[in-house]
Design a protein around this motif. Structure first.
Motif, short mmCIF file in Angstrom:
data_model
loop_
_atom_site.label_atom_id
_atom_site.label_comp_id
_atom_site.label_asym_id
_atom_site.label_seq_id
_atom_site.Cartn_x
_atom_site.Cartn_y
_atom_site.Cartn_z
N ALA A 13 51.11 99.40 52.52
CA ALA A 13 52.00 98.78 53.51
C ALA A 13 51.84 97.26 53.51
N GLY A 14 50.60 96.81 53.38
CA GLY A 14 50.37 95.37 53.30
C GLY A 14 50.97 94.78 52.04
N ALA A 15 50.86 95.51 50.93
CA ALA A 15 51.43 95.03 49.67
C ALA A 15 52.94 94.91 49.76
N ILE A 16 53.58 95.88 50.40
CA ILE A 16 55.03 95.82 50.57
C ILE A 16 55.44 94.58 51.35
N TRP A 22 45.35 96.41 55.47
CA TRP A 22 46.69 95.81 55.42
C TRP A 22 46.60 94.39 54.88
N ARG A 23 45.64 93.62 55.36
CA ARG A 23 45.50 92.24 54.91
C ARG A 23 45.18 92.17 53.42
N ALA A 24 44.33 93.09 52.96
CA ALA A 24 44.00 93.13 51.53
C ALA A 24 45.25 93.43 50.71
N GLY A 25 46.03 94.42 51.13
CA GLY A 25 47.27 94.75 50.43
C GLY A 25 48.26 93.61 50.45
N ASN A 26 48.33 92.91 51.57
CA ASN A 26 49.24 91.78 51.70
C ASN A 26 48.92 90.68 50.69
N LEU A 27 47.63 90.41 50.50
CA LEU A 27 47.21 89.42 49.52
C LEU A 27 47.53 89.88 48.10
N LEU A 28 47.35 91.18 47.84
CA LEU A 28 47.71 91.71 46.53
C LEU A 28 49.21 91.53 46.27
N GLY A 29 50.01 91.82 47.29
CA GLY A 29 51.45 91.66 47.16
C GLY A 29 51.87 90.23 46.90
N LYS A 30 51.06 89.29 47.38
CA LYS A 30 51.37 87.87 47.18
C LYS A 30 50.82 87.33 45.87
N ASN A 65 37.98 86.95 49.61
CA ASN A 65 38.66 86.33 50.74
C ASN A 65 38.39 87.07 52.04
N MET A 66 38.27 88.40 51.97
CA MET A 66 38.13 89.21 53.18
C MET A 66 36.78 88.98 53.86
N GLY A 67 35.70 88.96 53.10
CA GLY A 67 34.39 88.76 53.68
C GLY A 67 33.86 89.96 54.44
N MET A 68 34.57 91.07 54.40
CA MET A 68 34.15 92.31 55.05
C MET A 68 34.51 93.48 54.13
N ILE A 69 33.93 94.65 54.40
CA ILE A 69 34.23 95.83 53.60
C ILE A 69 35.69 96.24 53.80
N VAL A 70 36.38 96.49 52.69
CA VAL A 70 37.75 97.04 52.74
C VAL A 70 37.64 98.48 52.25
N GLU A 71 37.48 99.41 53.18
CA GLU A 71 37.18 100.80 52.84
C GLU A 71 38.24 101.45 51.97
N GLY A 72 39.49 101.03 52.13
CA GLY A 72 40.57 101.67 51.39
C GLY A 72 40.48 101.52 49.89
N VAL A 73 39.81 100.47 49.41
CA VAL A 73 39.70 100.26 47.97
C VAL A 73 38.86 101.38 47.33
N ALA A 74 37.67 101.61 47.86
CA ALA A 74 36.83 102.68 47.34
C ALA A 74 37.43 104.04 47.62
N THR A 75 38.06 104.20 48.79
CA THR A 75 38.65 105.49 49.14
C THR A 75 39.78 105.87 48.21
N THR A 76 40.53 104.88 47.71
CA THR A 76 41.61 105.16 46.76
C THR A 76 41.07 105.87 45.53
#
Length: 339
Positions: free
Chosen positions: A200-203, A259-267, A277-288
């Motif tokens: 959703a963030g990437a979109i 969402w923020r991680a996906g948004n940056l990927l989309g950009k 850039n996030m500075g925190m764990i983005v659980e969705g990356v490993a979960t994917t």
């Protein structure tokens, strides 16, 4: 009744939950591996890196030693990243005394084993050292809970008494808890929605609008439900708080790391740049990755997850990935088993 609770993991969500417990009159200890952060909590009653501008209750005591943090507690709340659950549970087992309830509010699947967090906790903390395991999950942002925005989430356990115990611990006029017996569904929804939130963030980052947002959320929920049911979940769970509720809040808010991680990927940022850039764990990356492997083993088709996987792990161009998923063969929408 006043309870003694240890919160393991002083990130944003762990801190917000500790605040709720303390404001409800419970005796709360917090444990973390960063000594400077624990000193800040005890000295200034703040946790600026995770919840800036929030003053946490002075009754919350931070501990640098796990053994001291869990001494004599009625319940232990795990709010550490998924990748740390097993190692922290092993340490807890070495020092645990009595039979505390085990609660977790983390969201993910273990890499390699693809196990849900409650399964990992069950393996690592023997039955004779604990009461039941309860999952605490649902549509919630720590930033909003910390300022007393109205929030409703789920306490899930196979034992109703345990779910009600957690419900009673947390319920107040801004934080409402519903009980649920479907542990598999609640944990699956919690983990997999992070994948869809990256999409959703990437979109949004690619410049698409509300139509595309609705599409990925709706079809993402279908994927989550298919995999969850294949794992043994109740399909009705996915139209509840820990299903569509958590999906909505994670796919539509700038508070969402995924969402923020996906948004940056989309950009146009690459994954390494995004995570730095996030500075925190983005659980969705490993979960994917875990979900993709699990879906293949269970023969469940998850085209959105596969598309996000191709971008994260195979370097596929994100604009091409968006075009390709739209050009898949036509499908029937309203048959649950339809791939």
């Amino acid at each position: 009744m006043k309870q003694k609770i240890a919160v393991l993991g002083p990130g944003s969500w762990g801190t917000a939950l500790a605040q709720v417990l303390a404001e409800n009159g419970h005796d709360v200890s917090m444990w973390g591996h960063n000594p400077a952060q624990i000193d800040e909590i005890n000295t200034y009653h703040t946790n600026r890196h995770y919840l800036p501008n929030i003053k946490i209750p002075e009754s919350i005591v931070g501990y640098k030693e796990l053994k001291a943090a869990i001494a004599g507690v009625d319940a232990i709340l795990f709010v550490v990243p998924t990748k740390a659950i097993r190692s922290v549970a092993q340490e807890v087992t070495k020092h645990i005394a009595g039979n505390p309830y085990i609660i977790h509010a983390s969201k993910g699947l273990e890499q390699g084993t693809h196990k849900r967090i409650s399964e990992v906790l069950t393996e690592e903390i023997p039955e004779d050292k604990r009461k039941e395991i309860v999952v605490l999950s649902g549509p919630s942002h720590a930033e909003e809970v910390a300022v007393h925005d109205i929030t409703t989430i789920t306490a899930a356990s196979e034992v109703e008494e345990a779910a009600k115990y957690v419900q009673d611990l947390f319920m107040n006029d801004y934080f409402r808890i519903y009980t649920n017996h479907d542990v598999i569904g609640v944990e699956t929804g919690a983990a997999l929605k992070n994948i869809i939130a990256i999409g959703a963030g990437a979109i949004a980052g690619l410049g698409f609008g509300d139509d595309a947002k609705a599409a990925i959320m709706t079809r993402g929920l279908a994927e989550i439900s298919r995999l969850g049911v294949a794992m043994g979940a109740d399909p009705l769970t996915f139209i509840g708080l820990s299903g569509v509720g958590d999906l909505i809040v994670t796919c539509t808010s700038v508070h969402s790391r995924n969402w923020r991680a996906g948004n940056l990927l989309g950009k146009g940022k690459n994954l390494d740049e995004v995570l730095d850039n996030m500075g925190m764990i983005v659980e969705g990356v490993a979960t994917t990755k875990a979900a993709m492997e699990l879906a293949e083993s269970l023969n469940v088709d998850m085209p959105i997850t596969a598309t996000i996987y191709s971008v994260l792990y195979e370097g596929k161009d994100i604009q091409q990935a968006a075009r390709d998923i739209m050009l898949r063969d036509g499908k029937v929408e309203n048959e649950f088993s339809q791939k």
